[in-house]
Design a protein around this motif. Structure first.
Motif, PDB file in Angstrom:
ATOM      1  N   THR A 166      65.792 -30.856 -61.941  1.00  0.00           N
ATOM      2  CA  THR A 166      66.724 -29.793 -61.544  1.00  0.00           C
ATOM      3  C   THR A 166      67.207 -29.917 -60.111  1.00  0.00           C
ATOM      4  O   THR A 166      68.100 -29.181 -59.704  1.00  0.00           O
ATOM      5  CB  THR A 166      66.089 -28.395 -61.723  1.00  0.00           C
ATOM      6  OG1 THR A 166      65.014 -28.255 -60.775  1.00  0.00           O
ATOM      7  CG2 THR A 166      65.592 -28.177 -63.133  1.00  0.00           C
ATOM      8  N   ARG A 167      66.596 -30.800 -59.355  1.00  0.00           N
ATOM      9  CA  ARG A 167      66.936 -30.998 -57.938  1.00  0.00           C
ATOM     10  C   ARG A 167      66.751 -29.715 -57.123  1.00  0.00           C
ATOM     11  O   ARG A 167      67.467 -29.463 -56.152  1.00  0.00           O
ATOM     12  CB  ARG A 167      68.355 -31.515 -57.773  1.00  0.00           C
ATOM     13  CG  ARG A 167      68.667 -32.738 -58.602  1.00  0.00           C
ATOM     14  CD  ARG A 167      68.697 -33.962 -57.758  1.00  0.00           C
ATOM     15  NE  ARG A 167      69.232 -35.103 -58.498  1.00  0.00           N
ATOM     16  CZ  ARG A 167      68.456 -36.081 -58.958  1.00  0.00           C
ATOM     17  NH1 ARG A 167      67.167 -36.046 -58.767  1.00  0.00           N
ATOM     18  NH2 ARG A 167      68.991 -37.100 -59.595  1.00  0.00           N
ATOM     19  N   THR A 168      65.792 -28.876 -57.543  1.00  0.00           N
ATOM     20  CA  THR A 168      65.406 -27.679 -56.801  1.00  0.00           C
ATOM     21  C   THR A 168      63.891 -27.699 -56.667  1.00  0.00           C
ATOM     22  O   THR A 168      63.208 -28.430 -57.382  1.00  0.00           O
ATOM     23  CB  THR A 168      65.820 -26.383 -57.516  1.00  0.00           C
ATOM     24  OG1 THR A 168      65.098 -26.291 -58.757  1.00  0.00           O
ATOM     25  CG2 THR A 168      67.310 -26.326 -57.788  1.00  0.00           C
ATOM     26  N   THR A 169      63.376 -26.895 -55.756  1.00  0.00           N
ATOM     27  CA  THR A 169      61.931 -26.780 -55.591  1.00  0.00           C
ATOM     28  C   THR A 169      61.538 -25.319 -55.767  1.00  0.00           C
ATOM     29  O   THR A 169      61.526 -24.545 -54.810  1.00  0.00           O
ATOM     30  CB  THR A 169      61.501 -27.292 -54.198  1.00  0.00           C
ATOM     31  OG1 THR A 169      61.997 -28.617 -54.024  1.00  0.00           O
ATOM     32  CG2 THR A 169      59.983 -27.300 -54.068  1.00  0.00           C
ATOM     33  N   PRO A 170      61.237 -24.918 -57.000  1.00  0.00           N
ATOM     34  CA  PRO A 170      60.890 -23.519 -57.248  1.00  0.00           C
ATOM     35  C   PRO A 170      59.489 -23.175 -56.750  1.00  0.00           C
ATOM     36  O   PRO A 170      58.645 -24.055 -56.589  1.00  0.00           O
ATOM     37  CB  PRO A 170      60.966 -23.399 -58.766  1.00  0.00           C
ATOM     38  CG  PRO A 170      60.714 -24.782 -59.266  1.00  0.00           C
ATOM     39  CD  PRO A 170      61.244 -25.716 -58.217  1.00  0.00           C
ATOM     40  N   GLU A 171      59.284 -21.899 -56.511  1.00  0.00           N
ATOM     41  CA  GLU A 171      57.952 -21.382 -56.179  1.00  0.00           C
ATOM     42  C   GLU A 171      57.158 -21.245 -57.478  1.00  0.00           C
ATOM     43  O   GLU A 171      57.751 -21.132 -58.556  1.00  0.00           O
ATOM     44  CB  GLU A 171      58.070 -20.011 -55.503  1.00  0.00           C
ATOM     45  CG  GLU A 171      58.831 -20.043 -54.192  1.00  0.00           C
ATOM     46  CD  GLU A 171      58.122 -20.840 -53.111  1.00  0.00           C
ATOM     47  OE1 GLU A 171      56.877 -20.791 -53.043  1.00  0.00           O
ATOM     48  OE2 GLU A 171      58.808 -21.529 -52.336  1.00  0.00           O
ATOM     49  N   VAL A 172      55.819 -21.224 -57.403  1.00  0.00           N
ATOM     50  CA  VAL A 172      55.003 -21.176 -58.622  1.00  0.00           C
ATOM     51  C   VAL A 172      55.195 -19.877 -59.401  1.00  0.00           C
ATOM     52  O   VAL A 172      55.014 -19.866 -60.619  1.00  0.00           O
ATOM     53  CB  VAL A 172      53.497 -21.420 -58.352  1.00  0.00           C
ATOM     54  CG1 VAL A 172      53.264 -22.820 -57.840  1.00  0.00           C
ATOM     55  CG2 VAL A 172      52.920 -20.395 -57.413  1.00  0.00           C
TER      56      VAL A 172
END
Length: 97
Positions: A28-34
């Motif tokens: 997704t080329r994003t860095t989500p939080e857990v």
């Protein structure tokens, strides 16, 4: 992480969360939080959820069927981590990130 690597090492909440986050970042080329709601934030669609299911099954040697296919189990990295640990019979709490 492959199923062979997972089978050879202990599966912890941290390894599951790290594997899921790595997959999400790559795809997704994003860095989500857990704890981020991946659907509400638009990071994940219901179609992409199917890719997540296949990834979790292959990476951790689990089968996700029936009642486990509900959206809430894939809403966040934490919920996917809990699902994998439960299906594997592990009782470690989900990673904090």
């Amino acid at each position: 992480m492959t199923i062979e690597q997972t089978a050879a090492s202990a599966v912890t909440a941290e390894t599951v969360a790290s594997t899921v986050l790595g997959f999400l970042v790559e795809r997704t080329r994003t860095t989500p939080e857990v704890d981020q709601d991946l659907f509400a934030s638009g990071v994940v669609s219901s179609m992409f959820a199917m890719e997540l299911i296949v990834h979790l099954e292959k990476s951790f040697g689990v089968s996700i069927v029936g009642g486990d296919l509900k959206l809430d189990n894939f809403r966040s990295v934490r919920s996917m981590t809990a699902l994998v640990l439960r299906l594997r019979g592990d009782s470690a709490p989900a990673a904090d990130g």
